[in-house]
Design a protein around this motif. Structure first.
Motif, PDB file in Angstrom:
ATOM      1  N   MET A   1       3.468  -0.951 -30.319  1.00 16.40           N
ATOM      2  CA  MET A   1       4.089   0.275 -29.806  1.00 16.40           C
ATOM      3  C   MET A   1       5.469   0.438 -30.454  1.00 16.40           C
ATOM      4  SD  MET A   1       4.780   1.268 -25.825  1.00 16.40           S
ATOM      5  CE  MET A   1       5.807  -0.136 -25.351  1.00 16.40           C
ATOM      6  N   ASN A   2       5.648   1.542 -31.177  1.00 16.41           N
ATOM      7  CA  ASN A   2       6.933   1.806 -31.836  1.00 16.41           C
ATOM      8  C   ASN A   2       7.634   2.965 -31.129  1.00 16.41           C
ATOM      9  OD1 ASN A   2       6.263  -0.118 -33.788  1.00 16.41           O
ATOM     10  ND2 ASN A   2       5.277   1.403 -35.085  1.00 16.41           N
ATOM     11  N   LEU A   3       8.799   2.682 -30.560  1.00 13.23           N
ATOM     12  CA  LEU A   3       9.506   3.686 -29.763  1.00 13.23           C
ATOM     13  C   LEU A   3      10.862   4.005 -30.373  1.00 13.23           C
ATOM     14  CD1 LEU A   3       8.973   2.197 -26.179  1.00 13.23           C
ATOM     15  CD2 LEU A   3       7.559   3.891 -27.358  1.00 13.23           C
ATOM     16  N   ILE A   4      11.313   5.236 -30.113  1.00 10.88           N
ATOM     17  CA  ILE A   4      12.685   5.624 -30.471  1.00 10.88           C
ATOM     18  C   ILE A   4      13.385   6.093 -29.199  1.00 10.88           C
ATOM     19  CG2 ILE A   4      14.118   7.317 -31.687  1.00 10.88           C
ATOM     20  CD1 ILE A   4      11.967   7.534 -33.815  1.00 10.88           C
ATOM     21  N   PHE A   5      14.596   5.600 -28.962  1.00 13.08           N
ATOM     22  CA  PHE A   5      15.458   6.170 -27.924  1.00 13.08           C
ATOM     23  C   PHE A   5      16.446   7.101 -28.600  1.00 13.08           C
ATOM     24  CE2 PHE A   5      14.000   2.896 -25.030  1.00 13.08           C
ATOM     25  CZ  PHE A   5      13.985   3.591 -23.833  1.00 13.08           C
ATOM     26  N   LEU A   6      16.485   8.346 -28.141  1.00 13.50           N
ATOM     27  CA  LEU A   6      17.444   9.324 -28.678  1.00 13.50           C
ATOM     28  C   LEU A   6      18.339   9.838 -27.554  1.00 13.50           C
ATOM     29  CD1 LEU A   6      15.686  11.826 -31.126  1.00 13.50           C
ATOM     30  CD2 LEU A   6      17.493  10.205 -31.655  1.00 13.50           C
ATOM     31  N   GLY A   7      19.558  10.162 -27.919  1.00  9.54           N
ATOM     32  CA  GLY A   7      20.497  10.709 -26.940  1.00  9.54           C
ATOM     33  C   GLY A   7      21.908  10.468 -27.429  1.00  9.54           C
ATOM     34  N   PRO A   8      22.857  11.235 -26.906  1.00 11.25           N
ATOM     35  CA  PRO A   8      24.238  11.083 -27.372  1.00 11.25           C
ATOM     36  C   PRO A   8      24.842   9.734 -26.985  1.00 11.25           C
ATOM     37  CG  PRO A   8      24.112  12.631 -25.536  1.00 11.25           C
ATOM     38  CD  PRO A   8      22.700  12.280 -25.896  1.00 11.25           C
ATOM     39  N   PRO A   9      26.023   9.415 -27.533  1.00  8.32           N
ATOM     40  CA  PRO A   9      26.693   8.177 -27.166  1.00  8.32           C
ATOM     41  C   PRO A   9      26.853   8.082 -25.655  1.00  8.32           C
ATOM     42  CG  PRO A   9      28.121   9.546 -28.560  1.00  8.32           C
ATOM     43  CD  PRO A   9      26.790  10.209 -28.488  1.00  8.32           C
ATOM     44  N   GLY A  10      26.519   6.924 -25.097  1.00 12.54           N
ATOM     45  CA  GLY A  10      26.691   6.723 -23.661  1.00 12.54           C
ATOM     46  C   GLY A  10      25.538   7.241 -22.821  1.00 12.54           C
ATOM     47  N   ALA A  11      24.483   7.763 -23.455  1.00 11.60           N
ATOM     48  CA  ALA A  11      23.358   8.329 -22.691  1.00 11.60           C
ATOM     49  C   ALA A  11      22.569   7.255 -21.952  1.00 11.60           C
ATOM     50  CB  ALA A  11      22.436   9.111 -23.622  1.00 11.60           C
ATOM     51  N   GLY A  12      22.688   6.005 -22.413  1.00 11.11           N
ATOM     52  CA  GLY A  12      21.942   4.914 -21.762  1.00 11.11           C
ATOM     53  C   GLY A  12      20.843   4.343 -22.641  1.00 11.11           C
ATOM     54  N   LYS A  13      20.899   4.622 -23.945  1.00 12.94           N
ATOM     55  CA  LYS A  13      19.857   4.156 -24.863  1.00 12.94           C
ATOM     56  C   LYS A  13      19.769   2.630 -24.855  1.00 12.94           C
ATOM     57  CE  LYS A  13      21.835   6.110 -28.464  1.00 12.94           C
ATOM     58  NZ  LYS A  13      23.044   6.693 -27.844  1.00 12.94           N
ATOM     59  N   GLY A  14      20.908   1.986 -25.029  1.00 18.30           N
ATOM     60  CA  GLY A  14      20.927   0.520 -25.082  1.00 18.30           C
ATOM     61  C   GLY A  14      20.483  -0.098 -23.768  1.00 18.30           C
ATOM     62  N   THR A  15      20.960   0.462 -22.661  1.00 19.35           N
ATOM     63  CA  THR A  15      20.607  -0.054 -21.326  1.00 19.35           C
ATOM     64  C   THR A  15      19.095  -0.029 -21.141  1.00 19.35           C
ATOM     65  OG1 THR A  15      22.683   0.820 -20.444  1.00 19.35           O
ATOM     66  CG2 THR A  15      20.937   0.341 -18.842  1.00 19.35           C
ATOM     67  N   GLN A  16      18.479   1.087 -21.463  1.00 21.26           N
ATOM     68  CA  GLN A  16      17.036   1.224 -21.234  1.00 21.26           C
ATOM     69  C   GLN A  16      16.223   0.495 -22.302  1.00 21.26           C
ATOM     70  OE1 GLN A  16      15.858   2.384 -18.479  1.00 21.26           O
ATOM     71  NE2 GLN A  16      17.782   3.219 -17.672  1.00 21.26           N
ATOM     72  N   ALA A  17      16.711   0.472 -23.543  1.00 17.92           N
ATOM     73  CA  ALA A  17      15.968  -0.216 -24.608  1.00 17.92           C
ATOM     74  C   ALA A  17      15.885  -1.714 -24.321  1.00 17.92           C
ATOM     75  CB  ALA A  17      16.628   0.043 -25.962  1.00 17.92           C
ATOM     76  N   LYS A  18      16.962  -2.285 -23.814  1.00 15.80           N
ATOM     77  CA  LYS A  18      16.959  -3.720 -23.490  1.00 15.80           C
ATOM     78  C   LYS A  18      15.924  -4.018 -22.408  1.00 15.80           C
ATOM     79  CE  LYS A  18      21.316  -5.814 -24.826  1.00 15.80           C
ATOM     80  NZ  LYS A  18      20.653  -6.303 -26.041  1.00 15.80           N
ATOM     81  N   ARG A  19      15.821  -3.124 -21.450  1.00 13.11           N
ATOM     82  CA  ARG A  19      14.862  -3.330 -20.369  1.00 13.11           C
ATOM     83  C   ARG A  19      13.421  -3.259 -20.901  1.00 13.11           C
ATOM     84  NH1 ARG A  19      12.266   0.288 -17.881  1.00 13.11           N
ATOM     85  NH2 ARG A  19      11.124  -0.256 -16.008  1.00 13.11           N
ATOM     86  N   ILE A  20      13.151  -2.302 -21.765  1.00 20.79           N
ATOM     87  CA  ILE A  20      11.798  -2.173 -22.342  1.00 20.79           C
ATOM     88  C   ILE A  20      11.492  -3.414 -23.198  1.00 20.79           C
ATOM     89  CG2 ILE A  20      10.353  -0.805 -23.916  1.00 20.79           C
ATOM     90  CD1 ILE A  20      10.748   0.688 -21.420  1.00 20.79           C
ATOM     91  N   GLU A  21      12.511  -3.917 -23.880  1.00 19.34           N
ATOM     92  CA  GLU A  21      12.341  -5.134 -24.683  1.00 19.34           C
ATOM     93  C   GLU A  21      11.826  -6.272 -23.809  1.00 19.34           C
ATOM     94  OE1 GLU A  21      15.114  -7.287 -27.883  1.00 19.34           O
ATOM     95  OE2 GLU A  21      15.987  -7.323 -25.895  1.00 19.34           O
ATOM     96  N   THR A  22      12.455  -6.465 -22.653  1.00 19.69           N
ATOM     97  CA  THR A  22      12.063  -7.543 -21.745  1.00 19.69           C
ATOM     98  C   THR A  22      10.674  -7.283 -21.163  1.00 19.69           C
ATOM     99  OG1 THR A  22      14.397  -7.726 -21.158  1.00 19.69           O
ATOM    100  CG2 THR A  22      12.841  -8.846 -19.707  1.00 19.69           C
TER     101      THR A  22
ATOM    102  N   GLU B   1      39.396   9.334 -27.476  1.00 14.43           N
ATOM    103  CA  GLU B   1      39.506  10.252 -28.623  1.00 14.43           C
ATOM    104  C   GLU B   1      38.361  10.034 -29.619  1.00 14.43           C
ATOM    105  OE1 GLU B   1      41.711   8.071 -27.603  1.00 14.43           O
ATOM    106  OE2 GLU B   1      42.617   6.927 -29.220  1.00 14.43           O
ATOM    107  N   THR B   2      37.878   8.786 -29.718  1.00 12.10           N
ATOM    108  CA  THR B   2      36.788   8.502 -30.649  1.00 12.10           C
ATOM    109  C   THR B   2      35.462   9.045 -30.127  1.00 12.10           C
ATOM    110  OG1 THR B   2      37.973   6.481 -31.152  1.00 12.10           O
ATOM    111  CG2 THR B   2      35.743   6.634 -32.000  1.00 12.10           C
ATOM    112  N   VAL B   3      35.330   9.060 -28.801  1.00 16.72           N
ATOM    113  CA  VAL B   3      34.094   9.568 -28.199  1.00 16.72           C
ATOM    114  C   VAL B   3      33.878  11.033 -28.594  1.00 16.72           C
ATOM    115  CG1 VAL B   3      32.925  10.065 -26.014  1.00 16.72           C
ATOM    116  CG2 VAL B   3      34.156   7.911 -26.305  1.00 16.72           C
ATOM    117  N   VAL B   4      34.965  11.790 -28.701  1.00 19.43           N
ATOM    118  CA  VAL B   4      34.862  13.201 -29.096  1.00 19.43           C
ATOM    119  C   VAL B   4      34.225  13.298 -30.492  1.00 19.43           C
ATOM    120  CG1 VAL B   4      36.207  15.273 -29.661  1.00 19.43           C
ATOM    121  CG2 VAL B   4      36.830  13.877 -27.669  1.00 19.43           C
TER     122      VAL B   4
END
Ligand code: AP5
Length: 225
Positions: A1-22, A167-170
């Motif tokens: 299964m090959n998945l892509i998480f898309l969304g702006p910075p801070g959308a929660g991509k890393g949080t949810q991707a780590k969970r799917i990994e486990t 300022e970098t988030v902008v």
């Protein structure tokens, strides 16, 4: 299964991707983490990309495509992978398609985290990670069970990212709007995009993702490894 998480910075991509990994036993591939590791190690590539990342800009397609091609060929990706932070431009999306086609593979689903941009700065400014194992936390939304102690490895040391300044988030949001959001029609045309409400709490977002994957599996568009 090959998945892509898309969304702006801070959308929660890393949080949810780590969970799917486990949950599914397939690796999360975070191009941001890979680039930060290079910068931390002080490699030639790391020195080249550090300044770009710290200012919130995008690293070149050429570097990212080569880096990802090498990563998906590793044995731990044999049963699939979860992309977090790639592709980020149309050039990267097209290169990924060609790369996978040449390996007789494809993307099974794109999980798009829809968020209110106004909330992202607060999410990003409150984020920190365990310095030893990389587990992510947040000042308000996800605190360790014992204050100051990582739930996973017990470390007492935590770090904050250099590019998490307001300022970098902008700049990072501008890069998302200008370069990354335009790749959505590419995946929508293939019927791969699942819209997920990323403004709900973390557990609710997780359940919505599980539901989307179960539906895609039932429809035969996701083949569980
Ligand atoms: P990268 O590391 O990919 O950063 P990003 O896309 O900006 O995404 P983030 O990691 O900031 O956010 P996230 O969506 O993963 O959110 P998280 O789960 O942490 O890229 C960094 C840089 O590397 C780029 O700017 C660029 O320079 C370079 N780069 C990387 N890939 C590249 C590419 N392909 N091409 C070119 N350049 C590239 O969540 C954020 C916080 O919110 C956390 O604290 C979390 O606990 C909390 N949270 C998560 N979900 C929720 C929720 N539902 N409710 C409340 N809080 C939540």
């Amino acid at each position: 299964m090959n998945l892509i998480f898309l969304g702006p910075p801070g959308a929660g991509k890393g949080t949810q991707a780590k969970r799917i990994e486990t949950l599914h036993g397939i690796p999360q591939i975070s191009t941001g983490d890979m680039l930060r590791a290079e910068a931390q190690a002080g490699t030639a590539l790391g020195q080249q990309v550090r300044a770009i990342m710290d200012l919130g800009g995008l690293v070149s397609d050429e570097i990212l495509i080569a880096m990802l091609g090498e990563r998906v060929d590793r044995p731990d990706c044999a049963r699939g992978f979860i992309l977090d932070g790639f592709p980020r431009t149309t050039v990267q999306a097209e290169a990924l398609d060609a790369m996978l086609a040449s390996r007789r593979s494809r993307i099974d689903a794109v999980l798009l985290l829809l968020v209110d941009e106004a909330a992202l700065t607060e999410r990003i400014a409150g984020r920190y990670t365990c310095a030893r194992c990389g587990t992510g936390y947040h000042d308000h939304y996800k605190q360790p069970r014992v204050p100051g102690v990582c739930d996973v490895c017990g470390s007492h040391e935590f770090t904050r990212r250099a590019d998490d300044r307001r300022e970098t988030v902008v700049t990072r949001l501008d890069a998302y709007r200008q370069d990354t959001a335009p790749i959505l029609p590419f995946y929508r045309a293939k019927g791969l995009v699942h819209d997920i409400d990323g403004m709900a709490d973390i557990d609710t977002v997780s359940r919505a993702i599980d539901h989307a994957l179960a539906q895609a599996k039932a429809a035969g568009t996701v083949t569980e490894s």
